[in-house]
Design an enzyme around this catalytic site. Structure first.
Site, short mmCIF file in Angstrom:
data_model
loop_
_atom_site.label_atom_id
_atom_site.label_comp_id
_atom_site.label_asym_id
_atom_site.label_seq_id
_atom_site.Cartn_x
_atom_site.Cartn_y
_atom_site.Cartn_z
N ALA A 128 0.83 -1.21 0.00
CA ALA A 128 0.00 0.00 0.00
C ALA A 128 0.86 1.25 0.00
O ALA A 128 1.43 1.62 1.04
CB ALA A 128 -0.94 -0.02 1.20
N THR A 130 -0.09 3.96 -2.73
CA THR A 130 -0.95 4.99 -3.32
C THR A 130 -2.03 5.47 -2.34
O THR A 130 -2.59 4.67 -1.60
CB THR A 130 -1.64 4.43 -4.58
OG1 THR A 130 -0.64 3.89 -5.43
CG2 THR A 130 -2.41 5.50 -5.32
N PHE A 160 -6.58 1.87 -4.31
CA PHE A 160 -6.20 1.05 -5.49
C PHE A 160 -5.29 -0.11 -5.07
O PHE A 160 -4.41 -0.50 -5.84
CB PHE A 160 -5.48 1.89 -6.55
CG PHE A 160 -6.18 3.15 -6.99
CD1 PHE A 160 -7.56 3.20 -7.08
CD2 PHE A 160 -5.44 4.28 -7.34
CE1 PHE A 160 -8.19 4.37 -7.50
CE2 PHE A 160 -6.08 5.45 -7.76
CZ PHE A 160 -7.45 5.50 -7.84
N HIS A 181 10.87 12.79 0.65
CA HIS A 181 11.18 11.36 0.68
C HIS A 181 11.93 10.93 1.93
O HIS A 181 11.94 9.75 2.28
CB HIS A 181 11.92 10.94 -0.59
CG HIS A 181 13.20 11.67 -0.81
ND1 HIS A 181 14.34 11.33 -0.15
CD2 HIS A 181 13.51 12.73 -1.60
CE1 HIS A 181 15.32 12.15 -0.53
NE2 HIS A 181 14.83 13.00 -1.41
N GLU A 245 8.73 -4.48 -9.98
CA GLU A 245 7.30 -4.41 -10.31
C GLU A 245 7.11 -4.04 -11.78
O GLU A 245 6.30 -4.64 -12.49
CB GLU A 245 6.59 -3.38 -9.41
CG GLU A 245 5.11 -3.24 -9.74
CD GLU A 245 4.37 -2.24 -8.86
OE1 GLU A 245 5.03 -1.53 -8.07
OE2 GLU A 245 3.14 -2.18 -8.98
N GLY A 343 -17.33 -7.28 -34.70
CA GLY A 343 -18.35 -7.12 -33.64
C GLY A 343 -18.14 -8.08 -32.49
O GLY A 343 -18.40 -7.74 -31.33
N GLY A 366 1.71 0.83 -11.25
CA GLY A 366 3.15 0.64 -11.04
C GLY A 366 3.96 1.84 -11.51
O GLY A 366 5.17 1.74 -11.74
C1 LIG Z 1 -5.95 -1.76 -10.83
C2 LIG Z 1 -4.93 -0.99 -10.07
C3 LIG Z 1 -4.13 -1.65 -9.16
C4 LIG Z 1 -3.20 -0.96 -8.39
N1 LIG Z 1 -2.50 -1.61 -7.41
C5 LIG Z 1 -1.75 -0.89 -6.52
C6 LIG Z 1 -1.17 -1.51 -5.37
O1 LIG Z 1 -1.27 -2.73 -5.18
N2 LIG Z 1 -0.49 -0.73 -4.49
C7 LIG Z 1 -0.36 0.61 -4.66
O2 LIG Z 1 0.26 1.27 -3.84
N3 LIG Z 1 -0.89 1.24 -5.76
C8 LIG Z 1 -1.60 0.51 -6.67
N4 LIG Z 1 -2.16 1.13 -7.76
C9 LIG Z 1 -2.01 2.58 -7.91
C10 LIG Z 1 -1.17 3.02 -9.09
O3 LIG Z 1 0.19 2.73 -8.87
C11 LIG Z 1 -1.45 4.52 -9.29
O4 LIG Z 1 -2.75 4.62 -9.83
C12 LIG Z 1 -0.45 5.21 -10.19
O5 LIG Z 1 0.82 5.25 -9.60
C13 LIG Z 1 -0.88 6.63 -10.55
O6 LIG Z 1 -1.24 7.36 -9.42
P1 LIG Z 1 -2.64 8.16 -9.41
O7 LIG Z 1 -3.69 7.19 -9.85
O8 LIG Z 1 -2.82 8.80 -8.11
O9 LIG Z 1 -2.51 9.23 -10.55
P2 LIG Z 1 -1.90 10.72 -10.37
O10 LIG Z 1 -0.60 10.64 -9.70
O11 LIG Z 1 -2.94 11.58 -9.80
O12 LIG Z 1 -1.66 11.12 -11.90
C14 LIG Z 1 -2.74 11.58 -12.74
C15 LIG Z 1 -2.14 11.91 -14.12
O13 LIG Z 1 -1.16 12.94 -13.98
C16 LIG Z 1 0.06 12.52 -14.54
N5 LIG Z 1 1.19 13.05 -13.78
C17 LIG Z 1 1.36 13.07 -12.44
N6 LIG Z 1 2.55 13.60 -12.12
C18 LIG Z 1 3.16 13.92 -13.28
C19 LIG Z 1 4.41 14.48 -13.64
N7 LIG Z 1 5.32 14.80 -12.70
N8 LIG Z 1 4.69 14.68 -14.95
C20 LIG Z 1 3.79 14.34 -15.90
N9 LIG Z 1 2.59 13.79 -15.63
C21 LIG Z 1 2.28 13.57 -14.35
C22 LIG Z 1 0.03 11.01 -14.45
O14 LIG Z 1 0.92 10.42 -15.39
C23 LIG Z 1 -1.42 10.72 -14.76
O15 LIG Z 1 -1.62 10.74 -16.15
C24 LIG Z 1 -3.05 0.44 -8.58
C25 LIG Z 1 -3.83 1.10 -9.54
C26 LIG Z 1 -4.76 0.40 -10.26
C27 LIG Z 1 -5.62 1.17 -11.25
#
Ligand SMILES: Cc1cc2nc3c(=O)[nH]c(=O)nc-3n(C[C@H](O)[C@H](O)[C@H](O)COP(=O)(O)OP(=O)(O)OC[C@H]3O[C@@H](n4cnc5c(N)ncnc54)[C@H](O)[C@@H]3O)c2cc1C
Length: 382
Positions: A128, A130, A160, A181, A245, A343, A366
């Site tokens: 976890a 995100t 997620f 960080h 990953e 289709g 990831g």
């Molecule tokens: C089915 C599924 C399974 C998952 N499993 C896990 C899990 O097991 N553990 C876990 O921790 N997470 C998990 N995730 C989360 C996943 O890693 C995140 O969704 C992903 O890292 C993107 O984060 P966000 O969704 O918050 O998007 P955001 O960070 O909000 O990004 C939104 C958009 O903005 C863009 N963006 C953001 N920052 C920048 C930048 N600096 N420059 C350019 N563009 C940028 C992104 O590319 C994206 O297009 C999962 C997600 C899904 C959908």
């Protein structure tokens, strides 16, 4: 014709055959039903362990089967190709991101306590990182852990999280220090810890058979003994974990695309239009030629980077390149596969419809496509 990567040995061949046999018997017959039900049986974990496939790539000392990332990739590829349920395979594989930080930074006691039950299939592990407020900016996480004697009091939410609904232990990134960080630690938070709840099972576009959860921590008291590594040093293992990953996700893309391509070849030979099989149209054969060429390229890059990783090289840039190459390829191939099916490609009972939806996750999960490019820019020095 699909060929195993050039570095693979007789050992990989035996592993592939074992994974194929398992998937054919235990996954494929139920694949469609489990995807539609958005769940697969928990018993599948111990069954996979029994077959020697849950611990591939993990040290034997902690109940693993030995081998490295190239073995894990080979096994996962066969499970997807023969099992035909991406959701099931990714659900079964969530320990692949949850355990490495424990193995890399945990104490001997923590490794012995947390790792073997997961590799026996008795416990399920999730990672976890995100949060509802953001996933890309890992250094900005806000879930707070405040020390109170020999416990941390954790408050915040994660979203997620793959396998989060039924995970017994969740390797969780929390903020123990200041901003950025440098203030992040990793805690293993166990099911049943007061204040830890699964707040929602999320409904999603693809990967249906796997569960994806939102988790809430409210004054959740986690023993300090569950902290992995020293306080405020969690960021490095998170980043190290990402390379593995991303290569596993790239490997998933290669397998999904191969499956979509194989389905398309079969369909193109059988489906007739204008009095002949659609395979007779050159434009369609060229689509297939483009698909298989791109699969070969992504497979070659992914396996080369996996071998470099197994040799101990640092590969964050190459892993990001492999992920973007494979996700672009997979999106393209699955889109073409739906097109070739006409289709029927849009219908739920056809596998390519599901693969098309599954494929959409990979440029997001990831680390997004854009974040991969940021990493590549950094490692290229601009
Ligand atoms: C089915 C599924 C399974 C998952 N499993 C896990 C899990 O097991 N553990 C876990 O921790 N997470 C998990 N995730 C989360 C996943 O890693 C995140 O969704 C992903 O890292 C993107 O984060 P966000 O969704 O918050 O998007 P955001 O960070 O909000 O990004 C939104 C958009 O903005 C863009 N963006 C953001 N920052 C920048 C930048 N600096 N420059 C350019 N563009 C940028 C992104 O590319 C994206 O297009 C999962 C997600 C899904 C959908």
């Amino acid at each position: 014709m699909q060929q195993p990567p050039i570095h693979e040995t007789a050992e990989h061949a035996v592993l592939r055959e074992n994974a194929r046999r398992f998937a054919r018997t235990h996954i494929a017959p139920h694949a469609h039903a489990w995807e539609e039900a958005c769940e697969f049986p928990r018993e599948l974990y111990p069954q996979l362990a029994e077959a020697g496939l849950l611990g591939v790539g993990y040290p034997e000392t902690y109940g693993g089967g030995g081998g490295d990332l190239s073995h894990a990739l080979a096994s996962a590829e066969e499970l997807i190709l023969e099992g035909r349920s991406v959701g099931t395979v990714v659900g079964l594989g969530s320990h692949g991101i949850a355990l490495p930080p424990i193995l890399a930074c945990g104490t001997e006691a923590q490794k012995r306590r947390f790792v073997p039950p997961v590799l026996r299939g008795e416990k399920i592990a999730a990672l976890a990182i995100t949060e509802p407020g953001g996933g890309s900016d890992v250094a900005g996480i806000t879930t707070k852990a405040v020390r109170d004697g020999d416990v941390y009091i954790v408050n915040g939410a994660k979203t997620f999280i793959t396998s989060g609904c039924r995970a017994d232990l969740v390797t969780t990134a929390v903020r123990t220090g200041g901003p950025g960080h440098g203030g992040i630690s990793m805690l293993v938070i166990e099911r049943g810890t007061p204040g830890f709840t699964v707040s929602k099972k999320l409904q999603k576009m693809g990967w249906w058979a796997s569960d994806t959860a939102e988790l809430t921590f409210e004054d959740c008291r986690v023993p300090v003994a569950n902290r992995i590594g020293a306080e405020d040093t969690g960021f490095a293992p998170i980043m190290m974990n990402f390379a593995v990953e991303r290569l596993m996700l790239a490997g998933n893309c290669v397998a999904i695309a191969q499956l979509a391509y194989d389905e398309s070849v079969t369909y193109a030979r059988e489906r007739r239009a204008f009095g002949k099989p659609i395979m007779a149209f050159q434009v369609l054969r060229h689509k297939l030629a483009d698909m298989v060429s791109r699969i070969a390229a992504a497979r070659a890059l992914t396996s080369e980077v996996a071998v470099r990783h197994a040799r101990g090289e640092q590969v964050p840039g190459l892993a990001a390149m492999a992920k973007n190459t494979a996700t672009d390829m997979c999106s393209f191939v699955c889109d073409q596969a739906v097109q070739i099916h006409g289709g029927y490609g849009y219908m739920r009972e056809y596998l390519v419809e599901r693969l098309y939806r599954d494929a959409r996750l990979y440029p997001i999960g990831g680390g997004t496509r854009e974040i991969m490019n940021e990493i590549i820019c950094k490692t290229e020095g601009y």
